[in-house]
Design a protein around this motif. Structure first.
Motif, PDB file in Angstrom:
ATOM      1  N   ILE A   1       0.841  -1.200   0.000  1.00  0.00           N
ATOM      2  CA  ILE A   1       0.000   0.000   0.000  1.00  0.00           C
ATOM      3  C   ILE A   1       0.873   1.247   0.000  1.00  0.00           C
ATOM      4  O   ILE A   1       1.754   1.390   0.846  1.00  0.00           O
ATOM      5  CB  ILE A   1      -0.939  -0.008   1.224  1.00  0.00           C
TER       6      ILE A   1
ATOM      7  N   HIS B   1      -2.193   6.433   1.309  1.00  0.00           N
ATOM      8  CA  HIS B   1      -2.732   6.334   2.667  1.00  0.00           C
ATOM      9  C   HIS B   1      -3.704   7.470   2.976  1.00  0.00           C
ATOM     10  O   HIS B   1      -3.900   8.376   2.176  1.00  0.00           O
ATOM     11  CB  HIS B   1      -1.580   6.353   3.682  1.00  0.00           C
ATOM     12  N   LEU B   2      -4.282   7.400   4.187  1.00  0.00           N
ATOM     13  CA  LEU B   2      -5.213   8.431   4.636  1.00  0.00           C
ATOM     14  C   LEU B   2      -4.439   9.637   5.162  1.00  0.00           C
ATOM     15  O   LEU B   2      -3.456   9.478   5.881  1.00  0.00           O
ATOM     16  CB  LEU B   2      -6.103   7.877   5.757  1.00  0.00           C
TER      17      LEU B   2
ATOM     18  N   HIS C   1     -10.021   0.883   4.902  1.00  0.00           N
ATOM     19  CA  HIS C   1      -8.596   1.056   4.611  1.00  0.00           C
ATOM     20  C   HIS C   1      -7.753   0.665   5.824  1.00  0.00           C
ATOM     21  O   HIS C   1      -6.761  -0.055   5.700  1.00  0.00           O
ATOM     22  CB  HIS C   1      -8.271   2.491   4.194  1.00  0.00           C
TER      23      HIS C   1
ATOM     24  N   CYS D   1      -4.438  -1.815   6.315  1.00  0.00           N
ATOM     25  CA  CYS D   1      -3.191  -1.054   6.322  1.00  0.00           C
ATOM     26  C   CYS D   1      -2.592  -0.950   7.723  1.00  0.00           C
ATOM     27  O   CYS D   1      -3.137  -0.255   8.587  1.00  0.00           O
ATOM     28  CB  CYS D   1      -3.449   0.342   5.752  1.00  0.00           C
TER      29      CYS D   1
ATOM     30  N   CYS E   1      -1.629   2.860   8.732  1.00  0.00           N
ATOM     31  CA  CYS E   1      -2.712   3.750   9.170  1.00  0.00           C
ATOM     32  C   CYS E   1      -3.347   3.257  10.465  1.00  0.00           C
ATOM     33  O   CYS E   1      -3.850   4.055  11.257  1.00  0.00           O
ATOM     34  CB  CYS E   1      -3.756   3.913   8.063  1.00  0.00           C
TER      35      CYS E   1
HETATM   36 ZN   LIG Z   1      -2.728   3.440   5.052  1.00  0.00          ZN
END
Ligand SMILES: [Zn+2]
Length: 217
Positions: A9, A12-13, A37, A41, A44
């Protein structure tokens, strides 16, 4: 772990959105996308844990969510009418992350055709935004669109690319009102995305714009 989950990944956020999620300030659609997400992940998830540790006390004081609109319920009921289903066979569906399965309430996606082989399954539509699964055949483009508000797009299967980059399983794209983009699915595997908006999309092509009130995309 399935082979699809081994994608590294890279999208990201943003920090403010994780903070808003931790504090309960996001609407339902965005909350599901963020949770989905985070479930995929590690990075995160660790950042979220830090926000939750810092802001946990705030959650206690938040007012309850407003009740859903009656009109919205009737629109949803009409979309669920089997007579409105397109003739295409249902798209394949894998096992989605827990928050997506919860939004599906344990049922398989109810795919509706948007034309050109693209399908959506609406999971939520309210004043706070909408949440849907999008099915994009290999190599196919989602109609050019811009945003009144923000849009989160999380890849659940396959991959897509647009003007901003390449997105594989677990990657999340955060688009705001300044982005007009044309996501195109990679060749090979159909792309399935979870898409959340906090305002209606505006499509530039005529037909999608006519469909917009019907499908609430
Ligand atoms: Zn992430």
């Amino acid at each position: 772990m399935t082979p699809a989950m081994t994608h590294h990944i890279t999208h990201h956020l943003p920090e403010p959105m994780l903070a808003d999620y931790a504090a309960g300030r996001l609407g339902h659609a965005f909350s599901v996308a963020v949770a989905a997400h985070v479930s995929l992940c590690d990075e995160c998830r660790a950042r979220l844990a830090a926000h939750e540790a810092a802001g946990g006390a705030v959650l206690e004081t938040l007012p309850p969510e407003p009740v859903s609109d009656d009109l919205m319920a009737r629109v949803m009921a009409r979309l669920d009418d089997p007579a409105a289903a397109p003739p295409e066979p249902p798209a394949p569906s894998g096992i989605f992350p827990g928050p997506v399965m919860a939004a599906l309430k344990g049922r398989p996606p109810r795919w509706r055709s948007l034309g050109m082989g693209i399908r959506q399954s609406l999971l939520h539509a309210g004043k706070d935004g909408s949440l849907r699964l999008l099915y994009i055949p290999p190599g196919r483009a989602v109609p050019d669109h811009g945003h009144e508000g923000r849009e989160l797009t999380l890849v659940l299967q396959g991959a897509f690319h647009d003007e901003t980059g390449h997105f594989g399983v677990g990657d999340i794209e955060v688009a705001d009102a300044s982005l007009e983009h044309t996501p195109v699915a990679d060749e090979g595997t159909p792309c399935i995305c979870l898409a959340a908006t906090d305002a209606p999309l505006r499509f530039r092509a005529l037909v999608p714009r006519l469909l917009q009130p019907i499908f609430r995309i």
